[in-house]
Design an enzyme around this catalytic site. Structure first.
Site, PDB file in Angstrom:
ATOM      1  N   GLU A 139       0.764  -1.291  -0.092  1.00  0.00           N
ATOM      2  CA  GLU A 139       0.068   0.117   0.100  1.00  0.00           C
ATOM      3  C   GLU A 139       0.819   1.125   0.030  1.00  0.00           C
ATOM      4  O   GLU A 139       2.100   1.153   0.129  1.00  0.00           O
ATOM      5  CB  GLU A 139      -0.685   0.027   1.348  1.00  0.00           C
ATOM      6  N   PRO A 140       0.274   2.335  -0.209  1.00  0.00           N
ATOM      7  CA  PRO A 140       1.075   3.675  -0.234  1.00  0.00           C
ATOM      8  C   PRO A 140       1.945   3.923   0.830  1.00  0.00           C
ATOM      9  O   PRO A 140       3.028   4.164   1.232  1.00  0.00           O
ATOM     10  CB  PRO A 140       0.007   4.703  -0.510  1.00  0.00           C
ATOM     11  N   SER A 144       6.821  -3.549   3.257  1.00  0.00           N
ATOM     12  CA  SER A 144       7.349  -4.734   4.078  1.00  0.00           C
ATOM     13  C   SER A 144       6.753  -4.863   5.405  1.00  0.00           C
ATOM     14  O   SER A 144       6.638  -6.084   6.088  1.00  0.00           O
ATOM     15  CB  SER A 144       9.007  -4.561   4.241  1.00  0.00           C
ATOM     16  N   ILE A 169       1.325  -2.957  -7.858  1.00  0.00           N
ATOM     17  CA  ILE A 169       0.748  -4.277  -7.970  1.00  0.00           C
ATOM     18  C   ILE A 169       1.348  -5.111  -9.297  1.00  0.00           C
ATOM     19  O   ILE A 169       0.858  -4.636 -10.446  1.00  0.00           O
ATOM     20  CB  ILE A 169      -0.575  -4.485  -7.501  1.00  0.00           C
ATOM     21  N   ARG A 253      10.598 -14.623  -1.997  1.00  0.00           N
ATOM     22  CA  ARG A 253      11.846 -14.131  -1.478  1.00  0.00           C
ATOM     23  C   ARG A 253      12.976 -14.975  -1.926  1.00  0.00           C
ATOM     24  O   ARG A 253      14.281 -14.689  -2.237  1.00  0.00           O
ATOM     25  CB  ARG A 253      11.961 -13.887   0.092  1.00  0.00           C
ATOM     26  N   GLN A 347      31.692  -2.616 -15.440  1.00  0.00           N
ATOM     27  CA  GLN A 347      32.841  -2.062 -15.516  1.00  0.00           C
ATOM     28  C   GLN A 347      33.757  -2.626 -16.210  1.00  0.00           C
ATOM     29  O   GLN A 347      34.840  -2.161 -17.035  1.00  0.00           O
ATOM     30  CB  GLN A 347      33.523  -1.815 -13.930  1.00  0.00           C
ATOM     31  N   GLY A 351      33.245   0.396 -22.090  1.00  0.00           N
ATOM     32  CA  GLY A 351      32.048   1.181 -22.930  1.00  0.00           C
ATOM     33  C   GLY A 351      30.805   0.187 -23.518  1.00  0.00           C
ATOM     34  O   GLY A 351      29.768   0.725 -23.873  1.00  0.00           O
ATOM     35  N   GLU A 374       9.743  -7.481  -2.465  1.00  0.00           N
ATOM     36  CA  GLU A 374       9.683  -8.434  -1.407  1.00  0.00           C
ATOM     37  C   GLU A 374      10.573  -8.226  -0.186  1.00  0.00           C
ATOM     38  O   GLU A 374      11.181  -9.329   0.569  1.00  0.00           O
ATOM     39  CB  GLU A 374       9.944  -9.930  -1.890  1.00  0.00           C
ATOM     40  N   GLY A 375      10.512  -7.161   0.330  1.00  0.00           N
ATOM     41  CA  GLY A 375      11.279  -6.777   1.398  1.00  0.00           C
ATOM     42  C   GLY A 375      12.859  -6.053   1.048  1.00  0.00           C
ATOM     43  O   GLY A 375      13.587  -6.858   0.314  1.00  0.00           O
TER      44      GLY A 375
END
Length: 409
Positions: A139-140, A144, A169, A253, A347, A351, A374-375
């Site tokens: 939710e806003p 977690s 979602i 997870r 790295q 380039g 997921e956390g």
């Protein structure tokens, strides 16, 4: 299509714990990655629209079905197999890997908590890919921290009326059914979960939101305005919404860790191949000690993380009580490692690694979300540290210590 067989840069030692049937599944996934998913990964990642072709292929081949019980057409695969599948997919295509981890996240609560009638109605279609579900938890003001959910279930004579907002979602724009997790209006400590159909009155899906990476699995917001849900669509008993959400997150997870390790493996394969082809100061780039040391750090860390993930998958399959902490450790270690490995690989390739038509640019953008979804890594550090301090209070004392409080030393 026939391809010459070459030894893999990273060994197959983790396949020895799988049955012959399970190893056949892994080999089939490798074929799909080599022939279709890998060659098409760059094109899939050009636009953040749902990757229907990849999803249908994985469903048709039974890979989506590994998350579902055999009685509904799935294979009810062990986590020890699923981490190998997700690792293989993550090695070439984050989109494909996330389609499999997302299946667990979106459908696990249905498999674990829906009534027999609802399972018979939905799970066969979810298994074949004819139906899709989405998991409405975040939710806003709550991600977690599941206990901070503001979505409310108001009891009625027929069932419930749900009001709330959900954010970030995945599959919202394509799902037929939504697992909504919230709290009882009269008792916020009671968590509930219920299935809401896409066309439910008062239920609306926001526009897809652009994001940095992980194209092919768009995200949207949800709004529930007094949405009526019959009691038959509740998942589990009242009060079990939290545990259903936690099990879905636990499996997701583990999947995130496998995906991140697959991507890290792919990044090292690409960087090592480049180091073999590229010359610098009169010899192959890979002959320079500095490059060899970079690769040594990468592969050593990856193999150690793979071992932790294999242990975590085994713990899940065994039903060990400490699996949640190990899932946090595996997710923390693998996702942070992946971000570092992909950065170092980019790295090393210079380039070229920064070019959009070179795979590492895509790997780099995709790697970040594994540390957040997921956390976030910081949340898992708290989970792990808190659990180990709890254990320390009752654990066997190290025999090097004398009796009494350590503050008296």
């Amino acid at each position: 299509m026939n391809h010459p067989r070459h030894p893999r840069l990273f060994g197959d030692h983790f396949l020895t714990s799988l049955t012959d049937e399970e190893q056949t599944v892994v080999q089939r996934v490798r074929e799909l990655c080599r022939d279709t998913l890998g060659p098409n990964a760059a094109e899939v990642a050009q636009q953040d629209v749902f990757a229907w072709e990849n999803f249908r292929l994985l469903a048709r081949e039974g890979i989506v079905g590994t998350a579902f019980p055999r009685r509904f057409g799935g294979t009810d695969a062990r986590q020890q197999l699923r981490v190998r599948i997700i690792e293989e997919l993550g090695r070439v295509c984050s989109t494909s890997a996330s389609l499999i981890t997302g299946t667990d996240l979106s459908s696990r609560a249905i498999v674990a908590g829906a009534s027999e009638a609802l399972q018979e109605q939905l799970v066969p279609g979810l298994c074949t890919g004819e139906l899709q579900a989405a998991f409405g938890l975040t939710e806003p003001e709550a991600g977690s921290d599941v206990r901070g959910l503001q979505t409310r279930f108001r009891r009625t004579s027929e069932g419930y009326r749900i009001t709330g907002r959900k954010k970030f979602i995945t599959r919202a724009s394509t799902a037929d059914w939504f697992v909504i997790v919230g709290c009882a209006e009269d008792d916020p400590s009671t968590f509930l979960a219920a299935l809401v159909p896409r066309d439910a009155p008062g239920f609306s899906i926001g526009p897809e939101v652009g994001k940095l990476g992980w194209y092919g699995v768009p995200i949207s917001s949800l709004t529930l305005n007094d949405v009526a849900v019959p009691a038959s669509h509740r998942l589990g008993a009242e009060g079990e919404g939290f545990s259903l959400a936690q099990d879905a997150l636990l499996r997701a997870r583990i999947g995130h860790a496998a995906m991140a390790l697959g991507r890290a493996i792919g990044a090292v394969e690409i960087a090592a191949a480049y180091a073999s082809d590229r010359s610098s100061f009169g010899k192959a780039l890979g002959e320079h000690q500095g490059v060899q040391w970079m690769l040594a750090d990468m592969v050593t860390s990856i193999e150690a993380s793979r071992a932790l993930l294999a242990l975590t998958a085994q713990k899940y399959d065994n039903g060990d009580t400490d699996v949640a902490t190990y899932a946090s450790m595996a997710k923390l270690q693998a996702t942070d490692l992946c971000m570092k490995v992909v950065t170092d690989a980019l790295q090393l390739t210079g380039g070229r690694g920064y070019l959009q038509d070179f795979p590492l640019e895509r790997f780099f953008r995709d790697a970040k979300l594994n540390q957040i979804g997921e956390g976030a890594s910081e949340v898992h550090k708290t989970v792990i540290g808190r659990d180990w301090m709890r254990r320390a209070r009752s654990a066997e004392r190290n025999p090097c210590l004398r009796e009494g409080s350590l503050v008296d030393y």
